[in-house]
Design an enzyme around this catalytic site. Sequence first.
Site, short mmCIF file in Angstrom:
data_model
loop_
_atom_site.label_atom_id
_atom_site.label_comp_id
_atom_site.label_asym_id
_atom_site.label_seq_id
_atom_site.Cartn_x
_atom_site.Cartn_y
_atom_site.Cartn_z
CD GLU A 168 45.84 -37.17 -120.05
OE1 GLU A 168 46.74 -36.62 -119.38
OE2 GLU A 168 46.06 -38.07 -120.88
CD GLU A 359 47.61 -38.24 -115.46
OE1 GLU A 359 48.50 -38.16 -116.33
OE2 GLU A 359 46.58 -38.91 -115.61
#
Length: 460
Positions: A168, A359
């Site tokens: 991220e 995720e």
Amino acid sequence: MRDKLMAFPANFKWGTATASYQIEGAASQDGKGPSTWDMMCRKENAIFNNDTGDTTCDHYNRYEEDVEIMKQMSMQAYRFSICWSRVLPQGTGKVNEAGLDFYSRLVDKLLEDGIEPWVTLFHWDYPYHLYTRGGWLNPKSPEWFAEYTEIIVDKLSDRVSNWMTLNEPYCFLWLGHKTGNHAPGDKLGLEQVLLATHNALKSHGMAVKTIREKAKKQPNIGFAPVGKSFYPQTNSQEDIKAAYEMTYSFDSPDLWNSTWINDAVFKGCYPQDGLRVFGKSVPKFTDEDFKIISEPLDFFGFNFYRAPAVRMGDDGPEILSPKAGDPLTHFNWPLSPEGLEWAAKFHHERYKLPLVVTENGMANCDWVLSDGTVRDYQRIDYLKRYITALHRAIEAGADIRGYFVWTTMDNFEWAEGFSKRFGLVHVDYQTQKRTPKLSAWWYKKVAQTNGLHALEDGLD
């Protein structure tokens, strides 16, 4: 009917994911150096309740117990990250052999218990000593990251095949360097943030090249971005077009989008609309930079939690507002499994690579009941809906290779401290007692049946 439902690929991977700072603890044990998150947690009121990751789940000392629980859950794969400053206390230079050996022992334990390791090289805990030298702003940062990568690859690649470089980038770059909500807690100008982003992307590319050249086993390489996603209100071509356009649009001068980072990595260029929006704040770059940044990857990993619905209105795409009483997780994120379905379809169409959901999960208001159990039925329902949506994307032709629940166990949830619980396993942070939740045993059946259990009716 059961045969029709069993549509996940034969080699599909079912796993869970964690991050080093969130679970390891042992903040200064065995020669570990400080990270920017260690620094962030020393700032008064920067973290909920002034919580820190000093101990968190004490996974560094309890990893064998944690892997045994994963084995009991029939996990096929485990995504974990490595703490850069545990291996290189100064960020570069002398290796801390004790820290490096921890990850080697963890990999051995996983393989012993039949769990495939998926390694993330960077999940936000940047070495503090490199931060004092400019961090991602320093033009040498890609070289630092490549040096670190080579050390890890040399130690683990005889047993590890699956690699991710950065987790991220939006979060550790924008939230860490622009808004200051995450480590290192800076509030820099747009030019500086975009320069840090460019250097982080070059670091990613140099790491990919290093893995490809140095790995002892054939590597499977990706990374784990998060971005802006939308899903169509209906299956009309107009609404689908609106959702696609909104997912890949660039309409504000920030990193909360799906193209500035992903197009650079997978297409070898920054998007034209992004260049227009950022204007003179874009750092100088060369064709050689993008040759590095766009080193070929083997899969498109993506983290997904939420997305709004859109429709095509008379004047273009329209974002639909949530309705009063719509389901929300403990993070106040809307329940939107359709978003995962369409994100998978759109990413597959745009980037032409196999996909891995690196995720997906939810924060829930969990506690151990008086009978000693944790009955998190909302999480089971959430996972059932999202896995079913992922199945629809596969049936529509998306090549999806794996799914990782966030997260294995409750942990330090960054700026939210210990106030949010995402885990399949409950952790008592005072006693370190682990209690698998009802969702852990439900997800075990999902893994054992290759997804069929999630697609059938019922939550038991």
